[in-house]
Design a protein around this motif. Structure first.
Motif, mmCIF file in Angstrom:
data_model
loop_
_atom_site.group_PDB
_atom_site.id
_atom_site.type_symbol
_atom_site.label_atom_id
_atom_site.label_comp_id
_atom_site.label_asym_id
_atom_site.label_seq_id
_atom_site.Cartn_x
_atom_site.Cartn_y
_atom_site.Cartn_z
ATOM 1 N N UNK A 108 0.829 -1.205 0.000
ATOM 2 C CA UNK A 108 0.000 0.000 0.000
ATOM 3 C C UNK A 108 0.860 1.250 0.000
ATOM 4 N N UNK A 111 2.250 1.857 -3.367
ATOM 5 C CA UNK A 111 1.256 2.465 -4.269
ATOM 6 C C UNK A 111 1.105 3.948 -3.978
ATOM 7 N N UNK A 112 1.104 4.305 -2.686
ATOM 8 C CA UNK A 112 0.941 5.718 -2.317
ATOM 9 C C UNK A 112 2.098 6.543 -2.875
ATOM 10 N N UNK A 115 2.037 6.654 -6.848
ATOM 11 C CA UNK A 115 0.989 7.496 -7.419
ATOM 12 C C UNK A 115 1.057 8.918 -6.904
ATOM 13 N N UNK A 119 0.942 12.165 -9.223
ATOM 14 C CA UNK A 119 0.079 13.329 -9.032
ATOM 15 C C UNK A 119 0.881 14.616 -8.927
ATOM 16 N N UNK B 277 -7.461 9.107 -11.719
ATOM 17 C CA UNK B 277 -6.066 9.545 -11.583
ATOM 18 C C UNK B 277 -5.476 9.138 -10.238
ATOM 19 N N UNK B 278 -6.228 9.450 -9.177
ATOM 20 C CA UNK B 278 -5.681 9.244 -7.847
ATOM 21 C C UNK B 278 -6.157 7.935 -7.234
ATOM 22 N N UNK B 280 -5.205 4.735 -7.371
ATOM 23 C CA UNK B 280 -4.277 3.831 -6.698
ATOM 24 C C UNK B 280 -3.671 4.463 -5.453
ATOM 25 N N UNK B 281 -3.574 5.799 -5.461
ATOM 26 C CA UNK B 281 -3.094 6.487 -4.263
ATOM 27 C C UNK B 281 -4.052 6.233 -3.106
ATOM 28 N N UNK B 284 -3.828 2.623 -2.014
ATOM 29 C CA UNK B 284 -2.609 2.384 -1.249
ATOM 30 C C UNK B 284 -2.785 2.858 0.183
ATOM 31 N N UNK B 285 -3.310 4.090 0.324
ATOM 32 C CA UNK B 285 -3.517 4.631 1.664
ATOM 33 C C UNK B 285 -4.523 3.771 2.419
#
Lengths: 300, 324
Positions: A108, A111-112, A115, A119, B277-278, B280-281, B284-285
């Protein structure tokens, strides 16, 4: 023969990059028995940070030796901070949890970061400036060596020797080794395990940051998802050398770099990753503890 | 009727009438949900029940899909006739790949299966033997025919996927009650104790791999039918990471957990295309946060036949213990 020597030099360069990144994996694994999947993305992040520092601070001015040092130091500090933050938020609460929970948390976090890079800097490829280091090249009887390659080889060697002495000769290094062997026993001896793990993340992230900057300087193009590739290769390097062993990560990195370069030079670039993973799987089957890994009592 | 049965019955009834209440866009989301839930359950057999760290599950899903595509497009087989092959090939591959590495310790197994998945991606996108169609994949898969009737509507595909999910749930229920299920449970709980009890650990782990691969293979076949095309990126390493995460975020060996995991990972993104867009962010979080707050998953398995049975037996054995 010239091609062979050329691939040898290229392989050693890539190998030292892998080794720098692999050290971060191997130290975390050695102490926490956790694959830090986010480490590769941290390396990618550091390349972007370095690029931004360069364009923001020294946009048009001439690049001097001091400026390059400043870029490296600032990047290393920022990435070390992110590494410590990563450990605090994603790994520390899970130290006593089932092992797979920590793996998912690491994925996780990866991924953060990956991505987050996308962004902040956008999904398109970013180009690292060419004039950061002098673009001198030497032609030694047909073998071309660039200044960047010499820098990478020399600085990685210095850093690895320094790390080796830090781990084996200093008091903190002894504490790190003790924690890697047995956390509870280390606690009983008065070692602050939380602090040791923080130091590991600081050192590992800094080495990864330098590796990331070198990747930017050497390959020059950055993509937000490049962390996976370098992360996995570095992790394979750590396994080849024997995960948890610091000289192992260095040897594993160099061997994997040479292997990759020779495969790319003589066999195929399309199937390069396949060969890497076939090598990994063969090593796992034949000698799961790696070249310098110690035989553990635990059945593998 | 206890609570678990009630929830399961309501879920099955809702899923059964779902196609009659929605439009075609929602129907296709429903098919995606069913297919991915099936794959997640098959991953749960390997990861949740046997406790084998498998991060290459998309391989078996992909082999199923590619088997149907290749046999149909290149060899002209009817779709229905390709399904047995989409079961057999993944099983063979699972045994051949996992056999030599099944004895590895968890983390090493994890990395080895990642390696297999990346090799698989390269095989697909480098167009091995001219069969896999390279990076673009294979297009133009035929519609399903049963005794000459064409089943081309989305509703027909939905019920095929629904049928497969029900069969999978039935298999899992029977597995839990069987000798094999008990063996897997003990291997997962304590491998050394299981070994000293005389359980043949590699055999049962390979069995879990083969069963999971077979189910994922059929799901892959339905995936290929739904899109009438296959391409390498649907079976990438990232997809395997997703299946891995679904099982653990939802709660391993827990049926509601896997359903919730699938819904969050595969259905929510289809509904909210704005945050693509976000996406997967956020995932992940969410993965980190879920693990920190609930290390065993959102809905961990607190029931299950074996532990309850053992608990009751243990209570009975106690002289002053109460049985209920």
């Amino acid at each position: 023969m010239d091609i062979f020597l050329q691939q040898l030099i290229n392989g050693l360069t890539i190998g030292s990059l892998y080794a720098l990144v692999a050290l971060g994996y191997t130290m975390v694994y050695g102490v926490m028995k956790l694959i830090n999947f986010a480490h590769g993305d941290l390396v990618a992040f550091s390349a972007y940070v370095g690029l931004t520092i360069f364009s923001q601070l020294f946009g048009a001015s001439a690049v001097s030796f001091v400026n390059v040092i400043i870029i490296f130091l600032l990047t290393a500090i920022i990435v070390a901070f992110v590494g410590v933050l990563l450990e605090r938020l994603a790994y520390r609460p899970l130290r006593t949890a089932p092992r797979l929970s920590a793996v998912v948390s690491a994925l996780g976090a990866a991924l953060v970061i990956q991505n987050g890079i996308m962004l902040i800097w956008g999904p398109n490829m970013q180009i690292f400036p060419a004039d950061l280091l002098p673009s001198t090249t030497w032609n030694i009887s047909g073998v071309i060596i660039s200044f960047t390659q010499v820098c990478i080889l020399a600085l990685s060697a210095i850093l690895m020797i320094a790390l080796y002495f830090f781990i084996n000769r200093t008091k903190i290094g002894t504490a790190i080794r003790a924690t890697a062997i047995d956390q509870d026993a280390a606690k009983l001896m008065g070692i602050n395990v939380n602090r040791i793990i923080m130091i590991i993340f600081v050192v590992g992230s800094m080495l990864g940051a330098i590796g990331g900057l070198f990747i930017g300087l050497y390959y020059r193009s950055l993509t937000f998802d490049m962390g996976w590739v370098y992360g996995l290769n570095a992790f394979i390097a750590a396994i080849i050398g024997g995960i948890g062993s610091i000289p192992g990560a260095m040897i594993g990195g160099l061997l994997l770099g040479l292997f990759n370069a020779l495969i790319a030079g003589y066999i195929s670039t399309e199937w390069a990753e396949t060969f890497t993973f076939v090598l990994l799987i063969i090593i796992l089957i034949v000698r799961p503890t790696g070249i310098l890994g110690e035989k553990t009592a635990e059945k593998v | 009727m206890n609570k678990t049965t009630l929830i399961a019955t309501i879920f099955i009834l809702v899923m059964a009438v779902f196609p009659f209440t929605v439009d075609s866009a929602w129907l296709s989301i429903g098919i995606t949900f069913l297919v991915f839930a099936t794959v997640a359950f098959s991953q749960d057999i390997i990861l949740g029940r046997a406790g084998v760290f498998n991060m290459g599950h998309a391989i078996f899903f992909g082999i199923g899909a590619y088997t149907t595509a290749i046999l149909n497009v290149h060899f002209g087989l009817e779709i229905i006739a390709t399904i047995p092959f989409a079961i057999i090939f993944p099983v063979i591959v699972a045994i051949v790949l996992a056999g030599p590495i099944i004895h590895l310790r968890g983390d090493y197994l994890l990395v080895a299966t990642i390696g297999f998945n990346i090799i698989f991606e390269q095989v697909l996108s480098n167009d091995l033997f001219g069969l896999t169609g390279g990076p673009n994949g294979i297009f133009g898969i035929d519609v399903v025919r049963i005794f000459g009737y064409e089943l081309f509507s989305d509703k027909a595909i939905y019920y095929m996927a629904f049928g497969l999910l029900l069969v999978t749930l039935l298999i899992i229920r029977n597995l839990d009650n069987s000798r094999y299920g008990r063996a897997l449970y003990y291997i997962n709980k304590d491998e050394i104790a299981a070994k000293s009890m005389g359980i043949n650990i590699p055999y049962y782990k390979l069995f879990a791999f083969a069963l999971g691969a077979a189910i994922a293979g059929v799901a892959g076949s339905i995936f290929a039918i739904q899109y009438s095309a296959v391409s390498p990126e649907s079976f990438s390493f990232m997809q395997s990471v997703m299946f891995f995460a679904i099982v653990l975020v939802g709660g391993s060996a827990s049926l509601p957990g896997v359903i919730i995991g699938t819904f969050v990972m595969f259905v929510l993104p289809e509904l909210f295309t704005e945050f693509k867009e976000s996406r997967y962010l956020i995932f992940g979080a969410a993965m980190v946060l879920t693990m920190v707050l609930r290390p065993n998953g959102v809905w961990p398995a607190s029931f299950g036949n074996i532990p309850k049975y053992l608990k009751e037996k243990a209570l009975k054995a106690k002289p002053k213990g109460e049985t209920k």
